[in-house]
Scaffold this motif. Structure first.
Motif, PDB file in Angstrom:
ATOM      1  N   HIS A   1       4.952   0.313  -0.270  1.00  0.00           N
ATOM      2  CA  HIS A   1       5.718  -0.641   0.540  1.00  0.00           C
ATOM      3  C   HIS A   1       4.777  -1.754   0.969  1.00  0.00           C
ATOM      4  O   HIS A   1       3.561  -1.628   0.835  1.00  0.00           O
ATOM      5  CB  HIS A   1       6.343   0.062   1.755  1.00  0.00           C
TER       6      HIS A   1
ATOM      7  N   THR B   1       4.812  -3.960  15.683  1.00  0.00           N
ATOM      8  CA  THR B   1       4.731  -2.980  16.771  1.00  0.00           C
ATOM      9  C   THR B   1       3.525  -2.054  16.685  1.00  0.00           C
ATOM     10  O   THR B   1       3.404  -1.127  17.495  1.00  0.00           O
ATOM     11  CB  THR B   1       6.011  -2.105  16.793  1.00  0.00           C
ATOM     12  N   SER B   2       2.650  -2.258  15.686  1.00  0.00           N
ATOM     13  CA  SER B   2       1.535  -1.307  15.560  1.00  0.00           C
ATOM     14  C   SER B   2       0.270  -2.034  15.130  1.00  0.00           C
ATOM     15  O   SER B   2       0.319  -2.968  14.328  1.00  0.00           O
ATOM     16  CB  SER B   2       1.883  -0.211  14.547  1.00  0.00           C
TER      17      SER B   2
ATOM     18  N   THR C   1      -5.291   2.681   5.378  1.00  0.00           N
ATOM     19  CA  THR C   1      -4.707   2.657   6.722  1.00  0.00           C
ATOM     20  C   THR C   1      -5.232   1.435   7.471  1.00  0.00           C
ATOM     21  O   THR C   1      -6.243   0.829   7.087  1.00  0.00           O
ATOM     22  CB  THR C   1      -5.097   3.922   7.505  1.00  0.00           C
ATOM     23  N   SER C   2      -4.582   1.109   8.572  1.00  0.00           N
ATOM     24  CA  SER C   2      -5.060  -0.012   9.393  1.00  0.00           C
ATOM     25  C   SER C   2      -6.465   0.261   9.906  1.00  0.00           C
ATOM     26  O   SER C   2      -7.307  -0.645   9.969  1.00  0.00           O
ATOM     27  CB  SER C   2      -4.121  -0.222  10.582  1.00  0.00           C
ATOM     28  N   GLU C   3      -6.725   1.508  10.276  1.00  0.00           N
ATOM     29  CA  GLU C   3      -8.049   1.864  10.800  1.00  0.00           C
ATOM     30  C   GLU C   3      -9.136   1.648   9.744  1.00  0.00           C
ATOM     31  O   GLU C   3     -10.196   1.073  10.025  1.00  0.00           O
ATOM     32  CB  GLU C   3      -8.062   3.339  11.245  1.00  0.00           C
TER      33      GLU C   3
ATOM     34  N   HIS D   1       3.451  -5.106   3.651  1.00  0.00           N
ATOM     35  CA  HIS D   1       3.333  -5.607   5.025  1.00  0.00           C
ATOM     36  C   HIS D   1       2.827  -7.041   4.995  1.00  0.00           C
ATOM     37  O   HIS D   1       2.102  -7.442   4.072  1.00  0.00           O
ATOM     38  CB  HIS D   1       2.314  -4.795   5.829  1.00  0.00           C
TER      39      HIS D   1
ATOM     40  N   ILE E   1       0.123   5.381   1.490  1.00  0.00           N
ATOM     41  CA  ILE E   1      -0.881   6.220   2.146  1.00  0.00           C
ATOM     42  C   ILE E   1      -0.746   7.639   1.617  1.00  0.00           C
ATOM     43  O   ILE E   1       0.336   8.245   1.717  1.00  0.00           O
ATOM     44  CB  ILE E   1      -0.717   6.165   3.678  1.00  0.00           C
TER      45      ILE E   1
ATOM     46  N   HIS F   1       0.848  -1.191   0.000  1.00  0.00           N
ATOM     47  CA  HIS F   1       0.000   0.000   0.000  1.00  0.00           C
ATOM     48  C   HIS F   1       0.887   1.244   0.000  1.00  0.00           C
ATOM     49  O   HIS F   1       2.094   1.173   0.229  1.00  0.00           O
ATOM     50  CB  HIS F   1      -0.972   0.015   1.201  1.00  0.00           C
TER      51      HIS F   1
ATOM     52  N   CYS G   1       5.678   6.287   4.477  1.00  0.00           N
ATOM     53  CA  CYS G   1       4.465   5.518   4.171  1.00  0.00           C
ATOM     54  C   CYS G   1       3.718   6.085   2.972  1.00  0.00           C
ATOM     55  O   CYS G   1       2.714   5.513   2.534  1.00  0.00           O
ATOM     56  CB  CYS G   1       3.568   5.448   5.404  1.00  0.00           C
TER      57      CYS G   1
ATOM     58  N   GLU H   1      -0.195  -4.071  10.920  1.00  0.00           N
ATOM     59  CA  GLU H   1       0.651  -3.999   9.725  1.00  0.00           C
ATOM     60  C   GLU H   1       2.065  -4.452  10.047  1.00  0.00           C
ATOM     61  O   GLU H   1       2.775  -4.931   9.177  1.00  0.00           O
ATOM     62  CB  GLU H   1       0.751  -2.546   9.239  1.00  0.00           C
ATOM     63  N   THR H   2       2.481  -4.209  11.266  1.00  0.00           N
ATOM     64  CA  THR H   2       3.855  -4.524  11.679  1.00  0.00           C
ATOM     65  C   THR H   2       3.798  -5.192  13.055  1.00  0.00           C
ATOM     66  O   THR H   2       2.724  -5.301  13.660  1.00  0.00           O
ATOM     67  CB  THR H   2       4.721  -3.248  11.784  1.00  0.00           C
TER      68      THR H   2
HETATM   69  N1  LIG Z   1      -2.606   5.433  12.826  1.00  0.00           N
HETATM   70  C1  LIG Z   1      -1.891   4.934  11.787  1.00  0.00           C
HETATM   71  N2  LIG Z   1      -0.659   5.350  11.588  1.00  0.00           N
HETATM   72  C2  LIG Z   1       0.073   4.840  10.576  1.00  0.00           C
HETATM   73  C3  LIG Z   1      -0.478   3.845   9.756  1.00  0.00           C
HETATM   74  C4  LIG Z   1      -1.805   3.417   9.961  1.00  0.00           C
HETATM   75  O1  LIG Z   1      -2.372   2.573   9.247  1.00  0.00           O
HETATM   76  N3  LIG Z   1      -2.477   3.976  11.001  1.00  0.00           N
HETATM   77  N4  LIG Z   1       0.301   3.300   8.788  1.00  0.00           N
HETATM   78  C5  LIG Z   1       1.555   3.650   8.589  1.00  0.00           C
HETATM   79  C6  LIG Z   1       2.401   2.940   7.578  1.00  0.00           C
HETATM   80  O2  LIG Z   1       1.632   2.024   6.815  1.00  0.00           O
HETATM   81  C7  LIG Z   1       3.634   2.196   8.151  1.00  0.00           C
HETATM   82  O3  LIG Z   1       4.051   1.216   7.202  1.00  0.00           O
HETATM   83  C8  LIG Z   1       3.433   1.493   9.448  1.00  0.00           C
HETATM   84  O4  LIG Z   1       3.793   2.377  10.439  1.00  0.00           O
HETATM   85  P1  LIG Z   1       4.902   2.184  11.565  1.00  0.00           P
HETATM   86  O5  LIG Z   1       4.365   1.338  12.675  1.00  0.00           O
HETATM   87  O6  LIG Z   1       5.370   3.560  11.915  1.00  0.00           O
HETATM   88  O7  LIG Z   1       6.022   1.342  10.811  1.00  0.00           O
HETATM   89  P2  LIG Z   1       7.578   1.214  11.141  1.00  0.00           P
HETATM   90  O8  LIG Z   1       8.075   0.010  10.410  1.00  0.00           O
HETATM   91  O9  LIG Z   1       8.265   2.505  10.838  1.00  0.00           O
HETATM   92  O10 LIG Z   1       7.576   0.926  12.696  1.00  0.00           O
HETATM   93  P3  LIG Z   1       8.791   0.937  13.745  1.00  0.00           P
HETATM   94  O11 LIG Z   1       8.396  -0.127  14.748  1.00  0.00           O
HETATM   95  O12 LIG Z   1       8.789   2.303  14.362  1.00  0.00           O
HETATM   96  O13 LIG Z   1      10.044   0.608  13.010  1.00  0.00           O
HETATM   97  C9  LIG Z   1       2.143   4.763   9.336  1.00  0.00           C
HETATM   98  N5  LIG Z   1       1.332   5.276  10.382  1.00  0.00           N
END
Ligand SMILES: Nc1nc2c(c(=O)[nH]1)N=C([C@H](O)[C@H](O)COP(=O)(O)OP(=O)(O)OP(=O)(O)O)CN2
Ligand SMILES: [Zn+2]
Length: 126
Positions: free
Chosen positions: A31, A117-118, A83-85, A33, A18, A16, A27, A114-115
């Motif tokens: 890239h 950590t998030s 976005t994830s949301e 996921h 954004i 995706h 983003c 997506e990752t």
């Molecule tokens: N609220 C949101 N914020 C972000 C989204 C989203 O969907 N909702 N998405 C992104 C990007 O897709 C990004 O690929 C994922 O974000 P992030 O967690 O910052 O990815 P990192 O690999 O940089 O994470 P680190 O753990 O900090 O390395 C951005 N924001």
């Protein structure tokens, strides 16, 4: 009395980008996921043999994810920013329209990660 809750996790791979982010935001570039989608269902009472919902009855969601999103550019599939949301609310609506009728448990939330950590979660109003 309490409430029972179950969860089932699915995954798919997709790309995706954004839109609307500040210039240079990583983003904003295409890239990929390994997406993880978790649905949670709840019930006050169990159905035989002791289920909120048979995990197997959730398989159509996995099929929908594979058929619609796996190895796709999400911008081509969704009519909102991917976005994830936005993905979480899209999947909650799909579930409520297509799977919820006929299931004993009720959908309470859809979480999209997506990752590692998030994540974002959409909670369905009771
Ligand atoms: N609220 C949101 N914020 C972000 C989204 C989203 O969907 N909702 N998405 C992104 C990007 O897709 C990004 O690929 C994922 O974000 P992030 O967690 O910052 O990815 P990192 O690999 O940089 O994470 P680190 O753990 O900090 O390395 C951005 N924001
Ligand atoms: Zn991303």
């Amino acid at each position: 009395m309490g409430t029972f809750e179950i969860a089932k996790r699915f995954r798919f791979e997709a790309a995706h980008r954004i839109g609307g982010l500040p210039k240079g935001h990583p983003c904003g570039r295409v890239h990929g996921h390994s997406y993880q989608v978790e649905v949670r269902l709840a019930a006050e009472r169990l159905t035989a043999p002791g289920f909120v919902t048979d995990f197997g009855e959730l398989a159509p969601l996995g099929k929908y994810l594979q058929a619609t999103f796996d190895h796709q550019l999400l911008n081509d599939v969704l009519d909102v920013e991917p976005t994830s949301e936005n993905l979480a609310v899209h999947l909650a609506c799909w579930f409520l329209d297509n799977l919820q009728p006929g299931l004993p448990g009720r959908l309470v939330a859809v979480r999209v990660a997506e990752t590692a950590t998030s994540w974002a979660e959409y909670r369905v109003e009771p």
